[in-house]
Design a protein around this motif. Structure first.
Motif, PDB file in Angstrom:
ATOM      1  N   VAL A  59     -16.355  36.393  23.558  1.00 11.81           N
ATOM      2  CA  VAL A  59     -17.730  35.964  23.311  1.00 11.81           C
ATOM      3  C   VAL A  59     -18.266  35.206  24.525  1.00 11.81           C
ATOM      4  CG1 VAL A  59     -19.171  34.462  21.904  1.00 11.81           C
ATOM      5  CG2 VAL A  59     -17.478  35.911  20.810  1.00 11.81           C
ATOM      6  N   SER A  60     -17.438  34.301  25.086  1.00 10.73           N
ATOM      7  CA  SER A  60     -17.897  33.552  26.257  1.00 10.73           C
ATOM      8  C   SER A  60     -18.197  34.494  27.408  1.00 10.73           C
ATOM      9  CB  SER A  60     -16.837  32.549  26.713  1.00 10.73           C
ATOM     10  OG  SER A  60     -16.330  31.842  25.631  1.00 10.73           O
ATOM     11  N   LEU A  61     -17.246  35.413  27.682  1.00 10.83           N
ATOM     12  CA  LEU A  61     -17.443  36.333  28.796  1.00 10.83           C
ATOM     13  C   LEU A  61     -18.686  37.185  28.592  1.00 10.83           C
ATOM     14  CD1 LEU A  61     -13.847  37.580  29.671  1.00 10.83           C
ATOM     15  CD2 LEU A  61     -15.366  36.163  31.046  1.00 10.83           C
ATOM     16  N   ALA A  62     -18.860  37.683  27.352  1.00 12.01           N
ATOM     17  CA  ALA A  62     -20.002  38.540  27.070  1.00 12.01           C
ATOM     18  C   ALA A  62     -21.309  37.789  27.311  1.00 12.01           C
ATOM     19  CB  ALA A  62     -19.940  39.038  25.631  1.00 12.01           C
ATOM     20  N   MET A  63     -21.341  36.531  26.857  1.00 17.35           N
ATOM     21  CA  MET A  63     -22.584  35.776  27.028  1.00 17.35           C
ATOM     22  C   MET A  63     -22.866  35.508  28.494  1.00 17.35           C
ATOM     23  SD  MET A  63     -22.482  33.288  23.784  1.00 17.35           S
ATOM     24  CE  MET A  63     -23.387  32.135  24.730  1.00 17.35           C
ATOM     25  N   VAL A  64     -21.794  35.202  29.241  1.00 20.83           N
ATOM     26  CA  VAL A  64     -21.970  34.943  30.665  1.00 20.83           C
ATOM     27  C   VAL A  64     -22.450  36.201  31.376  1.00 20.83           C
ATOM     28  CG1 VAL A  64     -20.730  34.392  32.764  1.00 20.83           C
ATOM     29  CG2 VAL A  64     -20.333  33.064  30.712  1.00 20.83           C
ATOM     30  N   ARG A  65     -21.856  37.355  31.020  1.00 21.81           N
ATOM     31  CA  ARG A  65     -22.250  38.616  31.628  1.00 21.81           C
ATOM     32  C   ARG A  65     -23.697  38.972  31.272  1.00 21.81           C
ATOM     33  NH1 ARG A  65     -17.615  41.357  33.336  1.00 21.81           N
ATOM     34  NH2 ARG A  65     -17.120  39.978  35.065  1.00 21.81           N
ATOM     35  N   LEU A  66     -23.989  38.909  29.968  1.00 23.20           N
ATOM     36  CA  LEU A  66     -25.307  39.321  29.493  1.00 23.20           C
ATOM     37  C   LEU A  66     -26.404  38.514  30.153  1.00 23.20           C
ATOM     38  CD1 LEU A  66     -24.897  39.987  25.679  1.00 23.20           C
ATOM     39  CD2 LEU A  66     -25.429  41.597  27.498  1.00 23.20           C
ATOM     40  N   SER A  67     -26.131  37.217  30.354  1.00 22.89           N
ATOM     41  CA  SER A  67     -27.159  36.365  30.946  1.00 22.89           C
ATOM     42  C   SER A  67     -27.154  36.492  32.460  1.00 22.89           C
ATOM     43  CB  SER A  67     -26.904  34.922  30.553  1.00 22.89           C
ATOM     44  OG  SER A  67     -25.634  34.560  31.016  1.00 22.89           O
ATOM     45  N   GLY A  68     -26.178  37.222  32.996  1.00 22.96           N
ATOM     46  CA  GLY A  68     -26.131  37.414  34.435  1.00 22.96           C
ATOM     47  C   GLY A  68     -25.831  36.163  35.204  1.00 22.96           C
ATOM     48  N   TYR A  69     -25.128  35.239  34.578  1.00 25.15           N
ATOM     49  CA  TYR A  69     -24.846  33.989  35.277  1.00 25.15           C
ATOM     50  C   TYR A  69     -23.391  33.640  35.093  1.00 25.15           C
ATOM     51  CZ  TYR A  69     -24.681  29.012  36.235  1.00 25.15           C
ATOM     52  OH  TYR A  69     -24.344  27.784  36.708  1.00 25.15           O
ATOM     53  N   ASP A  70     -22.702  33.443  36.185  1.00 24.57           N
ATOM     54  CA  ASP A  70     -21.280  33.153  36.111  1.00 24.57           C
ATOM     55  C   ASP A  70     -21.078  31.663  35.840  1.00 24.57           C
ATOM     56  OD1 ASP A  70     -18.620  32.987  36.237  1.00 24.57           O
ATOM     57  OD2 ASP A  70     -18.435  33.509  38.351  1.00 24.57           O
ATOM     58  N   ALA A  71     -21.143  31.311  34.564  1.00 25.85           N
ATOM     59  CA  ALA A  71     -21.075  29.887  34.210  1.00 25.85           C
ATOM     60  C   ALA A  71     -19.686  29.488  33.750  1.00 25.85           C
ATOM     61  CB  ALA A  71     -22.083  29.558  33.131  1.00 25.85           C
ATOM     62  N   MET A  72     -18.740  30.398  33.828  1.00 18.37           N
ATOM     63  CA  MET A  72     -17.431  30.081  33.270  1.00 18.37           C
ATOM     64  C   MET A  72     -16.808  28.840  33.898  1.00 18.37           C
ATOM     65  SD  MET A  72     -16.631  31.574  30.767  1.00 18.37           S
ATOM     66  CE  MET A  72     -14.921  31.117  30.537  1.00 18.37           C
TER      67      MET A  72
END
Lengths: 284, 323
Positions: free
Chosen positions: B303-316
């Motif tokens: 879920v975290s990875l998907a949200m980061v990808r979808l938003s186009g921002y590498d916030a991990m």
């Protein structure tokens, strides 16, 4: 909504106070403040006063017996245990994180970057996920029901966030300073001691506050890794108080207040370190 | 000391750090590689070894234990896929995943608007805002245990708030019904975690260049339009970070459930993290508990990875939880 002072001063229009936002902020103050106020007044009244008059009235007569009762019911021992855990966790974090952060900031090896990525990935691993294997490992190591067994995983799980905070602080040291020391022929150890540590004091303060907060408020590892009264920490004390004497709300809530007093002290004296660190978590 | 052909950086650079990296690179070129003594790998070793033993090994062990049966005493025995097939046919497990998702969604929907508005409001430098912000912060200082114990006492149907304010609480036994219990869990979670997200939004709102607001004001944009067209777009990346934190935090909620509802009434609030604890440390089925734990890790990470990808921002890199 955000900068009410500024647009007015620039365009010559008078600044309108933001009544709507003010109202909302007061509403939230009520939601946050009322329970906290009730928490405090309840601890200062007798149990029978609470039972007959309810939480929303003011106490008939102020008393501190709830606090002394909580302390005499073994809560003092819990306090000592939690202090031991917290100090040990902070010591471990201070021993391990600064050299790691220094290497991450200064080394140009590929392997060090991989190490940093692993720690960043560690941020996403919840402690909940590992309680079963942790129980297995700690039991195997003979550390079950031993405070050492609580300290080790608690420290390990505060490493990622502390590393992130401290590398951020160390990146702010300008390269010219390193260069100056290198010209003097300083060894990495001297650079670390005379340049990096003194200049990252702010970051060090923040990780101390973070690690101690996490250790002090930790519940899950103590819950599954200890069982005796002699190894009980404050959070577990609250939990068992609640299951055993849940009806005695004034006594229970006194224990809650006692459990947060040290943290409140840190908040009052090291507010900057704490707030800056937490704000930084959001990134930009 | 080797120099790689492409100038590299230690870790991911934040936007805005590009200047410093360039300066750093220039400094390196000037003094040459031999002029700078850099710490070797051995400096990173103690922390890495410690983290490996007490975080990475347990994580790997979760996967191994999920293929064994173990009752907590003696040694785990290999069990093949037994735990996994049992889990697939376990109605409580499916329900617990749905409940975790529901509670997480409620948390995001409840906390995001409040913390966003409060954070932007608190970003102003007025004195009264600073004082109120200091009070808003207090729930964050309490442990999740203390917060749950406090609300359990406050919501007691006989002696707590419901007895005094029936107009708000109805019959008062909030934790006795499914909707009531879920509502209480969502509210208590928001009560404790909104301060953290408020603080995150406050920090980012302060970092918005004032010039943008000034330009908008000169163009005649009022407060609402400035918020909508300047503040909100500028806070987009912060929103991702904050939401990732909420999702990971929501999926792993545990203390609150244990103290407030014990998963009840029935199994109506048995969310996955609590179900795992129950299977392991109450029913002594540690193999089954490990399987649930692995599902939790995978779901939270995905879920975290998907949200980061979808938003186009590498916030991990900022995906921190458990403060």
């Amino acid at each position: 909504m955000s900068h009410p002072r500024m647009p007015g001063s620039r365009t010559g229009r008078p600044v309108r106070p933001n009544y709507l936002a003010g109202l909302g902020s007061l509403l939230w103050l009520g939601i946050v403040g009322l329970p906290l106020a009730v928490l405090l007044t309840t601890t200062l009244r007798t149990q029978s006063d609470y039972a007959t008059n309810g939480p929303l009235t003011l106490p008939k007569r102020l008393t501190l017996t709830n606090y002394t009762d909580a302390l005499s019911q073994g809560f003092a021992q819990d306090f000592v245990n939690t202090c031991v855990v917290t100090v040990s966790v902070v010591a471990l974090v201070l021993l391990l994180v600064p050299p790691l952060a220094y290497t991450i900031v200064r080394s140009r090896r590929r392997s060090v970057r991989t190490v940093f990525r692993v720690f960043l990935l560690g941020l996403a691993v919840p402690a909940q996920a590992v309680i079963v294997p942790m129980f297995y490992l700690i039991s195997k190591a003979g550390l079950y029901d031993d405070l050492t067994g609580v300290v080790l995983p608690t420290a390990a799980f505060s490493l990622p966030i502390c590393t992130l905070i401290l590398t951020g602080a160390m990146r702010d040291i300008t390269p010219e300073l390193y260069e100056a020391m290198a010209v003097d022929g300083a060894s990495p150890w001297r650079v670390f001691r005379q340049l990096v540590l003194p200049l990252s004091r702010g970051g060090l303060a923040t990780i101390v506050v973070f690690a101690s907060l996490q250790a002090w408020n930790g519940f899950l590892f103590p819950l599954v890794l200890t069982q005796s009264d002699s190894t009980k920490v404050v959070t577990l004390g609250l939990y068992s108080f609640q299951t055993e004497h849940g009806v005695n709300a004034p006594g229970l809530l006194s224990a809650v207040v006692l459990s947060m007093l040290p943290v409140l002290g840190v908040y009052l004296f090291a507010r900057r370190a704490l707030v800056q660190g937490l704000m930084g978590v959001g990134g930009k | 000391m080797t120099r790689s052909p492409t100038p590299d950086r230690a870790g991911p650079t934040r936007p805005g750090r590009a200047d410093r990296t360039r300066a750093d690179r220039a400094a390196r070129t000037r003094s040459g590689p031999a002029g700078l003594t850099r710490p070797g790998l051995v400096w990173a070793l103690p922390a890495t070894a410690f983290f490996t033993v007490f975080a990475l090994v347990p994580l790997a062990l979760v996967a191994v234990l999920s293929f064994t049966t173990w009752n907590g005493i003696g040694a785990p025995r290999a069990a093949g896929l037994a735990n996994w097939t049992a889990l697939l046919h376990d109605p409580v497990m499916l329900k617990s995943l749905w409940l975790s998702a529901l509670l997480t969604a409620l948390g995001v929907l409840l906390q995001t608007p409040i913390s966003l508005l409060l954070g932007v409001w608190a970003a102003g430098h007025q004195r009264n805002r600073a004082i109120l912000s200091a009070i808003y912060f207090v729930p964050l200082l309490l442990s999740a245990t203390a917060v749950s114990v406090l609300w359990r006492a406050l919501l007691d149907p006989n002696f707590g708030l419901p007895a005094q304010a029936p107009w708000l609480f109805g019959d008062g036994n909030l934790l006795g019904s499914r909707d009531g219990a879920i509502g209480v869990l969502a509210f208590v979670g928001a009560w404790q975690w909104t301060p953290l997200h408020t603080l995150i939004y406050q920090g980012s709102a302060r970092a918005i260049p004032q010039v943008l607001h000034q330009a908008a004001a000169i163009d005649g944009a009022g407060r609402l339009r400035q918020f909508w067209h300047v503040t909100l777009p500028q806070l987009r990346t912060t929103m991702v970070t904050s939401t990732v934190l909420m999702v990971v935090g929501g999926l792993t909620t545990f203390d609150t459930v244990l103290i407030l509802t014990q998963g009840g009434p029935g199994t109506e609030t048995t969310i996955s993290a609590y179900y795992m604890y129950q299977q392991g440390f109450k029913s002594f089925d540690f193999g089954g508990a490990s399987a649930i734990a692995l599902v939790l890790v995978v779901v939270a990470t995905l879920v975290s990875l998907a949200m980061v990808r979808l938003s186009g921002y590498d916030a991990m890199r900022a995906g921190a939880e458990g403060i």
